[in-house]
Every structure is written in C-alpha cells, then in structure tokens.
Design an enzyme around this catalytic site. Structure first.
Site, mmCIF file in Angstrom:
data_model
loop_
_atom_site.group_PDB
_atom_site.id
_atom_site.type_symbol
_atom_site.label_atom_id
_atom_site.label_comp_id
_atom_site.label_asym_id
_atom_site.label_seq_id
_atom_site.Cartn_x
_atom_site.Cartn_y
_atom_site.Cartn_z
ATOM 1 N N GLN A 240 -16.741 4.336 -2.697
ATOM 2 C CA GLN A 240 -15.768 5.227 -2.054
ATOM 3 C C GLN A 240 -16.188 6.670 -2.313
ATOM 4 O O GLN A 240 -16.261 7.093 -3.465
ATOM 5 C CB GLN A 240 -14.384 4.964 -2.660
ATOM 6 C CG GLN A 240 -13.276 5.795 -2.074
ATOM 7 C CD GLN A 240 -11.981 5.616 -2.868
ATOM 8 O OE1 GLN A 240 -12.010 5.369 -4.064
ATOM 9 N NE2 GLN A 240 -10.860 5.736 -2.194
ATOM 10 N N GLY A 241 -16.479 7.414 -1.258
ATOM 11 C CA GLY A 241 -16.947 8.799 -1.417
ATOM 12 C C GLY A 241 -15.894 9.795 -0.973
ATOM 13 O O GLY A 241 -16.036 10.429 0.067
ATOM 14 N N SER B 144 -13.732 11.886 -3.634
ATOM 15 C CA SER B 144 -13.574 13.032 -4.546
ATOM 16 C C SER B 144 -14.778 13.952 -4.477
ATOM 17 O O SER B 144 -15.917 13.507 -4.344
ATOM 18 C CB SER B 144 -13.417 12.540 -5.987
ATOM 19 O OG SER B 144 -12.352 11.638 -6.072
ATOM 20 N N ASN C 147 -1.288 9.505 -11.791
ATOM 21 C CA ASN C 147 0.129 9.138 -11.876
ATOM 22 C C ASN C 147 1.047 10.350 -11.750
ATOM 23 O O ASN C 147 2.184 10.214 -11.299
ATOM 24 C CB ASN C 147 0.385 8.375 -13.184
ATOM 25 C CG ASN C 147 -0.117 6.948 -13.072
ATOM 26 O OD1 ASN C 147 -0.803 6.599 -12.104
ATOM 27 N ND2 ASN C 147 0.215 6.120 -14.042
ATOM 28 N N GLU C 148 0.542 11.541 -12.128
ATOM 29 C CA GLU C 148 1.376 12.745 -11.926
ATOM 30 C C GLU C 148 1.633 12.923 -10.427
ATOM 31 O O GLU C 148 2.756 13.205 -9.999
ATOM 32 C CB GLU C 148 0.675 14.000 -12.476
ATOM 33 C CG GLU C 148 0.590 14.077 -13.994
ATOM 34 C CD GLU C 148 -0.562 13.247 -14.560
ATOM 35 O OE1 GLU C 148 -1.384 12.743 -13.770
ATOM 36 O OE2 GLU C 148 -0.618 13.087 -15.792
ATOM 37 N N GLU D 54 -4.895 1.207 -1.410
ATOM 38 C CA GLU D 54 -5.384 1.385 -2.776
ATOM 39 C C GLU D 54 -4.231 1.335 -3.787
ATOM 40 O O GLU D 54 -4.355 0.786 -4.866
ATOM 41 C CB GLU D 54 -6.127 2.724 -2.875
ATOM 42 C CG GLU D 54 -6.896 2.900 -4.157
ATOM 43 C CD GLU D 54 -7.824 4.112 -4.130
ATOM 44 O OE1 GLU D 54 -7.621 4.998 -3.279
ATOM 45 O OE2 GLU D 54 -8.728 4.171 -4.971
#
Ligand SMILES: Cc1cc2nc3c(=O)[nH]c(=O)nc-3n(C[C@H](O)[C@H](O)[C@H](O)COP(=O)(O)OP(=O)(O)OC[C@H]3O[C@@H](n4cnc5c(N)ncnc54)[C@H](O)[C@@H]3O)c2cc1C
Length: 387
Positions: free
Chosen positions: A125-126, A128, A371-372, A243
């Site tokens: 998965q590209g 970030s 999670n934030e 996801e």
C-alpha cells in the site's frame, strides 16, 4: 440476537477444520518480513488458493467460494484456531481487492483479482508520504498525464513489505495545480518498473518490515488508474473503510491469543508468584475478545440486511488495536524477564511468540489511521460533537 449456526454452516466449519488439519504446513514458516519467509508464505497462499480457501468470499470465477460474511467469520475462526500461517497479501486481498470490485473496470478485475487471490502478485500500500500520514490530503507525489501514460515522481513511506512485493497501489496528484483531496488519482504501479527505487526500513526486531518507495519519472499506462482521473480520494476512502472495518482484523485473530493468554495464566498461576492484578487483566482480555466477536456477528447481521456501518468502522479499529496491545502486554507481565527472549533463543517461552506479537501490537493504534484520528471521527460523525 440469536447465535445459532445452520446445518450448512456447521458442515462448512467441519470441512475447513479437516482441510486445515491435513494441509497446514508442518513446520512453522519463517517471518514474512524476511525474503525467505515471504516466499514461504507466498507458497502457502498458493496452496490455499488451489483449494479455494484463499478468498472464500470472492466469487468462484475469481478463485473464491462465494461465501457470505457469516461463513467468512467461521473460516477465520477455524483458521486462527488451527494456528495456520499469518496471511501475507492482505494489502492486496483485503484492501485493494474489494476496492477493485467496487471501482475497477471489468478488464482490471479479470487482470488483477485472480492473480491477487493466488498471490502471484503481492501488493504493497503506497499511501503515506513523509509529510502526509494522518493528513493524507497533503500528498505531493505526482502522476502527470502524457498521452496514454502517467509519469510518476515522488516518494512514499512506511509501505509494509514493499521490499518484497510486486506491485503497489497509491494516491498521486494528477492535477499539479490542485490541493488537498482534489486532483488525486488512484494508480497501480509495478515495483519492477524503471525508475522505482525501494529502500527498506527496519522494524524494531531488525527485519525489513517496511520500505520507502521512490518514483523517478516512472511510466505506467492510464489503464492502471482505478476510478476517474482526479477522483482518487473517493476511491481511497472506500479502501480506508475496508481497512478499518471488519475484514482486515476478524475477531478470531484476537480470540485465539486471548485463549492462549488464559492458558498462559493458568500455567504460571501454579507458581503462585503472579501479581494478583494480572488475573483481572486476563479476564478483561478474554471478555473483550468475546465481546468483539459477538459485536462482529451483530454487525454482519446488519450488513446482510442491507445496512451500512460507515464511520462505525472506526470503533472497530480502536477496539481491536487496543485489545491486541492489552493481550500482549498482559502476556509480557506474566512471563516477566523471559518475555524479552526472542523465539529462537535458549530458554525462550516456546508455545507462542508473545514477544513478536507484542512488538507488532505496538503498531495497531498507528496503522490503518491512528486511533487519535479514529476518535476524532467517532466524536464528530457518530457523537456529533463539535470540532
Ligand atoms: C506497522 C505499520 C504499517 C504501516 N503500513 C503502511 C502501509 O503499508 N502503507 C502506507 O501507506 N502507510 C503505512 N503505515 C503508515 C501509517 O498509515 C501512518 O504512520 C499513519 O497514518 C500516521 O501517519 P504519520 O506516521 O505521518 O503520523 P502523523 O500524522 O505525523 O501523526 C503523529 C501523531 O499526531 C497525531 N495526530 C495527527 N493529526 C492529528 C489530529 N488532527 N488530531 C489528533 N491527533 C493527531 C497522530 O494520531 C499521531 O499520534 C504504516 C504504519 C505502521 C506503524
């Protein structure tokens, strides 16, 4: 909710259990974050595919069995109960696969999905980039149209197992004048294309678990784009839903370690030197794992009735990632100093690789959207709290 399996579902469970008992690798595979282990896992994926157990929910013409979500949950329960190898092509099979089914052309589906199910193509998965993680709309890598091709330049980072993978899917700015989530396109790029450089990043355990991917004027055909040009954000949000939702992390993945945690506790309890508070943590982990399983059955029931879960997938993501951490932290407390020994070290605790699981669990609250950020989504979209 009444949880009762039909005759057909019970037969399916038995069939999966028998097949796994007969076909599961006899030896533990090496870590898929090593070249050798990655290839061992690829070979196991092919065995699963040949028996049509690689993607049980996919239609038969794509190599699946056309199972529904309940049968998938059953398959997962049996898979983890059998201690079968971790799945190595999840970026492809669980993230890109459903995205292609929803947004891909017929030609793309036929070209990519069966090879993905068989793990002939392994996917990274590209998404970030160095300054675009949580703030993914800040993506700067470009895909500039030149006739029937895109010319891609830029950098991606934290791509899981891109070191060994064959392809990546990513978001690229196809309109150089655009900003934020406008003007992005969702494109599949072969990692052996001229102009691609992959630089591995080592994880805490020293293995090449991630990589940076550099694109230097990499040419890919326009047919490799999924969805319309400039509409990549919409497609990516669908992938993000897969996801964070149920598919990436089924409850069985946590029920099994929770069960092992109870066994670990019982073994060590006899020594009488465990901190009494550990008992509560063990119970909490076990209860949480069962609750997550029950809530998954409830969610599946809703989905099968045509409902959508949307932003609720963020709740799942927070629950499974924190549960995984708690299970492994509790195991580390039970094992004490021995917990820190690597699996192959002398005197290591050998029944289960708690340290490896503990290290990986650290990442759960970060990958698939931190999670934030998930808590922001829950606050704004589900609780209607102000920004
Ligand atoms: C094990 C692992 C595997 C990964 N695999 C992949 C992969 O295969 N492909 C890929 O593309 N990426 C992958 N990633 C990257 C991952 O998606 C990013 O790390 C993640 O999205 C966070 O981005 P960042 O690291 O840039 O942190 P930042 O976005 O810089 O965030 C740093 C901290 O600030 C917090 N923060 C940021 N913005 C806000 C806000 N608005 N409100 C509250 N808090 C905020 C974050 O929650 C975090 O705690 C992986 C990461 C890990 C750990």
């Amino acid at each position: 909710m009444q949880l009762k399996f039909t005759e057909k579902q019970q037969q399916f469970r038995q069939q999966v259990r028998t097949w796994l008992a007969e076909n599961k690798p006899k030896q533990r595979l090496k870590s898929y974050d090593t070249k050798e282990g990655f290839e061992q896992h690829r070979a196991w994926e092919k065995v699963l595919f040949d028996a049509r157990y690689s993607m049980v929910m996919w239609p038969e013409h794509l190599g699946g069995r056309g199972c529904d979500l309940i049968e998938w949950l059953i398959f997962e329960e049996e898979y983890y109960a059998a201690d079968a190898p971790m799945r190595v092509n999840q970026n492809g099979q669980l993230l890109l696969g459903p995205t292609l089914m929803e947004f891909g052309t017929q030609e793309q589906k036929q070209r990519f999905l069966p090879r993905m199910a068989a793990s002939e193509d392994m996917w990274a998965q590209g998404w970030s980039e160095p300054n675009a993680g949580s703030d993914m709309a800040a993506i700067r890598s470009k895909a500039i149209r030149d006739g029937d091709e895109y010319v891609i330049s830029g950098q991606k980072t934290w791509s899981t197992r891109a070191t060994f993978a064959d392809w990546t899917f990513g978001l690229f700015r196809s309109d150089p004048e655009s900003s934020r989530h406008h003007g992005l396109s969702y494109i599949m790029v072969p990692l052996d294309a001229p102009g691609v450089t992959i630089r591995p990043i080592k994880a805490l355990n020293g293995k090449d678990a991630f990589a940076e991917i550099f694109f230097d004027e990499v040419r890919v055909p326009v047919e490799n784009r999924i969805g319309d040009e400039g509409q990549g954000w919409k497609v990516a949000m669908a992938t993000a839903g897969f996801e964070r939702g149920l598919l990436l992390r089924s409850p069985a993945r946590f029920q099994q370690p929770a069960k092992k945690l109870v066994e670990l506790y019982k073994q060590h309890q006899q020594q009488g030197d465990l901190d009494p508070s550990i008992r509560n943590d063990v119970l909490e982990c076990w209860n949480l794992a069962q609750s997550y399983a029950l809530s998954a059955y409830y969610t599946v029931g809703r989905l099968q009735n045509g409902e959508q879960i949307g932003a609720e997938s963020s709740i799942n993501k927070v629950i499974w990632s924190e549960l995984d951490l708690k299970i492994h932290e509790t195991a580390m407390r039970i094992l004490g100093p021995r917990a820190e020994l690597l699996h192959d070290a002398p005197f290591a605790y050998s029944d289960h690789d708690w340290l490896e699981g503990f290290l990986f669990a650290q990442a759960g609250p970060i990958y698939a959207g931190t999670n934030e950020i998930q808590r922001n989504i829950i606050a704004e979209r589900l609780l209607n709290l102000p920004r």
